[in-house]
Structure formats: structure tokens, C-alpha cells
Design a protein around this motif. Structure first.
Motif, PDB file in Angstrom:
ATOM      1  N   ASP A   3      -5.032 -10.681   9.143  1.00 48.79           N
ATOM      2  CA  ASP A   3      -5.490 -11.775   8.423  1.00 48.79           C
ATOM      3  C   ASP A   3      -5.503 -11.452   7.160  1.00 48.79           C
ATOM      4  O   ASP A   3      -5.592 -12.716   5.665  1.00 48.79           O
ATOM      5  CB  ASP A   3      -7.341 -12.365   8.496  1.00 48.79           C
ATOM      6  CG  ASP A   3      -7.389 -12.648  10.128  1.00 48.79           C
ATOM      7  OD1 ASP A   3      -5.745 -13.312  10.727  1.00 48.79           O
ATOM      8  OD2 ASP A   3      -8.317 -12.835  10.436  1.00 48.79           O
ATOM      9  N   ILE A   4      -6.477 -10.263   6.402  1.00 49.84           N
ATOM     10  CA  ILE A   4      -6.154 -10.060   4.798  1.00 49.84           C
ATOM     11  C   ILE A   4      -5.172 -10.136   4.549  1.00 49.84           C
ATOM     12  O   ILE A   4      -4.856 -10.858   2.884  1.00 49.84           O
ATOM     13  CB  ILE A   4      -6.936  -9.167   4.158  1.00 49.84           C
ATOM     14  CG1 ILE A   4      -8.731  -8.641   5.299  1.00 49.84           C
ATOM     15  CG2 ILE A   4      -6.775  -7.684   3.009  1.00 49.84           C
ATOM     16  CD1 ILE A   4      -9.476  -7.116   5.210  1.00 49.84           C
ATOM     17  N   VAL A   5      -4.340  -9.196   4.926  1.00 50.51           N
ATOM     18  CA  VAL A   5      -2.626  -9.695   4.157  1.00 50.51           C
ATOM     19  C   VAL A   5      -1.685 -10.806   4.142  1.00 50.51           C
ATOM     20  O   VAL A   5      -1.320 -10.966   3.137  1.00 50.51           O
ATOM     21  CB  VAL A   5      -1.585  -8.496   5.595  1.00 50.51           C
ATOM     22  CG1 VAL A   5      -0.481  -8.565   5.000  1.00 50.51           C
ATOM     23  CG2 VAL A   5      -1.741  -6.893   5.319  1.00 50.51           C
ATOM     24  N   GLU A   6      -2.786 -10.966   5.531  1.00 46.81           N
ATOM     25  CA  GLU A   6      -1.962 -13.045   5.175  1.00 46.81           C
ATOM     26  C   GLU A   6      -2.490 -13.427   3.762  1.00 46.81           C
ATOM     27  O   GLU A   6      -1.929 -14.264   3.436  1.00 46.81           O
ATOM     28  CB  GLU A   6      -1.796 -13.381   6.876  1.00 46.81           C
ATOM     29  CG  GLU A   6      -1.325 -13.019   7.625  1.00 46.81           C
ATOM     30  CD  GLU A   6       0.910 -12.519   7.220  1.00 46.81           C
ATOM     31  OE1 GLU A   6       0.562 -13.919   6.528  1.00 46.81           O
ATOM     32  OE2 GLU A   6       1.487 -11.459   7.020  1.00 46.81           O
ATOM     33  N   LEU A   7      -3.702 -13.854   3.658  1.00 46.19           N
ATOM     34  CA  LEU A   7      -4.062 -14.136   2.725  1.00 46.19           C
ATOM     35  C   LEU A   7      -4.190 -13.873   1.530  1.00 46.19           C
ATOM     36  O   LEU A   7      -3.045 -14.836   0.687  1.00 46.19           O
ATOM     37  CB  LEU A   7      -5.612 -13.995   2.927  1.00 46.19           C
ATOM     38  CG  LEU A   7      -6.207 -14.513   4.031  1.00 46.19           C
ATOM     39  CD1 LEU A   7      -7.900 -14.392   3.861  1.00 46.19           C
ATOM     40  CD2 LEU A   7      -6.368 -16.124   3.164  1.00 46.19           C
ATOM     41  N   ASP A  12       0.346 -15.442  -3.043  1.00 45.48           N
ATOM     42  CA  ASP A  12       1.824 -15.294  -3.851  1.00 45.48           C
ATOM     43  C   ASP A  12       1.530 -13.732  -5.229  1.00 45.48           C
ATOM     44  O   ASP A  12       1.730 -14.484  -6.348  1.00 45.48           O
ATOM     45  CB  ASP A  12       2.074 -16.354  -4.944  1.00 45.48           C
ATOM     46  CG  ASP A  12       4.125 -15.733  -4.590  1.00 45.48           C
ATOM     47  OD1 ASP A  12       4.109 -14.701  -4.660  1.00 45.48           O
ATOM     48  OD2 ASP A  12       4.029 -16.382  -5.757  1.00 45.48           O
ATOM     49  N   PRO A  13       0.498 -13.075  -4.881  1.00 46.68           N
ATOM     50  CA  PRO A  13       0.544 -11.850  -6.171  1.00 46.68           C
ATOM     51  C   PRO A  13       1.162 -11.487  -7.048  1.00 46.68           C
ATOM     52  O   PRO A  13       2.305 -10.724  -7.007  1.00 46.68           O
ATOM     53  CB  PRO A  13      -0.718 -11.235  -5.174  1.00 46.68           C
ATOM     54  CG  PRO A  13       0.112 -10.520  -4.006  1.00 46.68           C
ATOM     55  CD  PRO A  13       1.020 -12.015  -3.707  1.00 46.68           C
ATOM     56  N   ASP A  14       1.258 -11.230  -8.260  1.00 49.81           N
ATOM     57  CA  ASP A  14       2.113 -10.803  -9.176  1.00 49.81           C
ATOM     58  C   ASP A  14       1.161  -9.148  -9.306  1.00 49.81           C
ATOM     59  O   ASP A  14       2.282  -8.505 -10.032  1.00 49.81           O
ATOM     60  CB  ASP A  14       1.322 -11.505 -10.618  1.00 49.81           C
ATOM     61  CG  ASP A  14       1.623 -12.639 -10.800  1.00 49.81           C
ATOM     62  OD1 ASP A  14       2.615 -13.022 -10.367  1.00 49.81           O
ATOM     63  OD2 ASP A  14       1.222 -14.106 -11.333  1.00 49.81           O
ATOM     64  N   LEU A  15       0.002  -8.646  -8.904  1.00 51.48           N
ATOM     65  CA  LEU A  15      -0.198  -7.932  -8.435  1.00 51.48           C
ATOM     66  C   LEU A  15      -1.731  -6.751  -7.224  1.00 51.48           C
ATOM     67  O   LEU A  15      -2.136  -8.435  -7.281  1.00 51.48           O
ATOM     68  CB  LEU A  15      -0.191  -6.976 -10.024  1.00 51.48           C
ATOM     69  CG  LEU A  15      -1.746  -7.068 -10.435  1.00 51.48           C
ATOM     70  CD1 LEU A  15      -3.332  -6.518  -9.999  1.00 51.48           C
ATOM     71  CD2 LEU A  15      -1.232  -6.886 -11.681  1.00 51.48           C
ATOM     72  N   ILE A  16      -1.300  -6.884  -7.068  1.00 52.43           N
ATOM     73  CA  ILE A  16      -3.112  -5.946  -5.970  1.00 52.43           C
ATOM     74  C   ILE A  16      -4.009  -4.848  -6.062  1.00 52.43           C
ATOM     75  O   ILE A  16      -3.323  -4.684  -6.802  1.00 52.43           O
ATOM     76  CB  ILE A  16      -1.985  -6.221  -4.124  1.00 52.43           C
ATOM     77  CG1 ILE A  16      -0.764  -7.103  -3.810  1.00 52.43           C
ATOM     78  CG2 ILE A  16      -3.395  -5.859  -3.646  1.00 52.43           C
ATOM     79  CD1 ILE A  16      -0.077  -6.677  -2.804  1.00 52.43           C
ATOM     80  N   ALA A  17      -4.696  -5.369  -6.475  1.00 51.93           N
ATOM     81  CA  ALA A  17      -5.646  -4.919  -6.646  1.00 51.93           C
ATOM     82  C   ALA A  17      -6.573  -4.857  -5.629  1.00 51.93           C
ATOM     83  O   ALA A  17      -7.064  -5.316  -5.592  1.00 51.93           O
ATOM     84  CB  ALA A  17      -6.447  -5.493  -8.306  1.00 51.93           C
ATOM     85  N   ILE A  18      -6.653  -2.296  -5.538  1.00 56.55           N
ATOM     86  CA  ILE A  18      -7.883  -2.244  -3.994  1.00 56.55           C
ATOM     87  C   ILE A  18      -8.832  -1.802  -5.549  1.00 56.55           C
ATOM     88  O   ILE A  18      -8.654  -0.646  -5.727  1.00 56.55           O
ATOM     89  CB  ILE A  18      -6.687  -1.493  -3.421  1.00 56.55           C
ATOM     90  CG1 ILE A  18      -5.876  -2.522  -2.516  1.00 56.55           C
ATOM     91  CG2 ILE A  18      -8.272  -0.717  -2.182  1.00 56.55           C
ATOM     92  CD1 ILE A  18      -4.792  -1.587  -1.628  1.00 56.55           C
ATOM     93  N   GLY A  39       0.973  -3.581   5.767  1.00 55.07           N
ATOM     94  CA  GLY A  39       0.766  -4.986   5.252  1.00 55.07           C
ATOM     95  C   GLY A  39       1.228  -5.248   4.070  1.00 55.07           C
ATOM     96  O   GLY A  39       1.970  -5.840   3.587  1.00 55.07           O
ATOM     97  N   LEU A  40       0.258  -4.740   2.601  1.00 53.86           N
ATOM     98  CA  LEU A  40       0.622  -4.821   1.445  1.00 53.86           C
ATOM     99  C   LEU A  40       1.937  -4.429   1.269  1.00 53.86           C
ATOM    100  O   LEU A  40       2.308  -5.371   0.312  1.00 53.86           O
ATOM    101  CB  LEU A  40      -0.805  -3.832   0.984  1.00 53.86           C
ATOM    102  CG  LEU A  40      -1.996  -5.024   1.304  1.00 53.86           C
ATOM    103  CD1 LEU A  40      -2.862  -3.937   0.074  1.00 53.86           C
ATOM    104  CD2 LEU A  40      -2.244  -5.710   1.276  1.00 53.86           C
ATOM    105  N   SER A  41       2.526  -3.601   1.867  1.00 51.41           N
ATOM    106  CA  SER A  41       4.139  -3.067   0.827  1.00 51.41           C
ATOM    107  C   SER A  41       4.534  -3.820   1.327  1.00 51.41           C
ATOM    108  O   SER A  41       5.755  -3.466   0.483  1.00 51.41           O
ATOM    109  CB  SER A  41       4.007  -1.399   2.093  1.00 51.41           C
ATOM    110  OG  SER A  41       4.185  -1.709   3.393  1.00 51.41           O
ATOM    111  N   GLY A  42       4.590  -4.771   2.354  1.00 52.20           N
ATOM    112  CA  GLY A  42       5.394  -5.552   2.654  1.00 52.20           C
ATOM    113  C   GLY A  42       5.969  -7.134   1.679  1.00 52.20           C
ATOM    114  O   GLY A  42       6.739  -7.911   1.248  1.00 52.20           O
TER     115      GLY A  42
END
Length: 105
Positions: A3-7, A12-18, A39-42
């Protein structure tokens, strides 16, 4: 994790910050983190990470960093990087966790 990955994908992020506390002091396995990172790597966006206090306190801290690197997540430890995209250019700054005594701006 799905669910997190689908959100994230839907945004459609420009970058992902964890931003830390990805694990805790009594996690039994890193499998949930592995599923999240897989999931995020895709998603076609660069991924960045900075530690939180629980990450530092966990016995799995080193293994977490190995996993992040395996999934091409840039770990920012008291450093910055320039990120450019359709949004323009920005400085992304990763300050390590002060609460655990690791931050050094």
C-alpha cells in the motif's frame, strides 16, 4: 508495504526521501524494509535516506545500510547533494540524528 509503495507510485514523485526510523531496536527481521525498498526501486525517482535515532540504536544498523545501498538508495550522513529535475534544482540536506548523538551540521 504494498500500500505504501502504491501511494508513492501514485504521487509520481520527483524524488523519494526516507527520513529515518525505518527499523527499531527490537525488529526481528529486515524483510519489511526489503519489501519496501524492492517496491520503491521500481519507481523512476532517486531515493535518499537519513538515519533516525531508532536506526542507530538497532543492532541491525549496519545491515540496514547494506540493504539501502543494494537498492541504490543514497544515504546522506551530515551532507548535502544537489537534485535537479522538472521542478528545478534544490539542495537536499541529510542531517544525521541529533537525539542519538550522531548529528553534526
Amino acid at each position: 508495504m504494498r500500500d505504501i509503495v502504491e501511494l508513492v507510485r501514485g504521487a509520481d514523485p520527483d524524488l523519494i526521501a526516507i527520513t529515518g526510523d525505518l527499523i527499531n531496536t527490537n525488529n526481528r527481521t529486515l524483510d519489511p524494509v526489503r519489501r519496501l525498498l524492492d517496491g520503491l526501486s521500481g519507481i523512476d525517482a532517486p531515493r535518499y535516506y537519513v538515519d533516525g535515532n531508532h536506526d542507530h540504536w538497532s543492532a541491525d544498523h549496519a545491515r540496514l545500510h547494506e540493504l539501502l545501498e543494494r537498492f541504490d538508495v543514497t544515504i546522506l550522513t551530515d551532507e548535502n547533494t544537489q537534485v535537479s529535475g522538472d521542478f528545478g534544482r534544490l539542495s537536499l540536506i541529510g542531517v544525521d540524528d541529533y537525539f542519538s548523538g550522531n548529528g553534526d551540521i
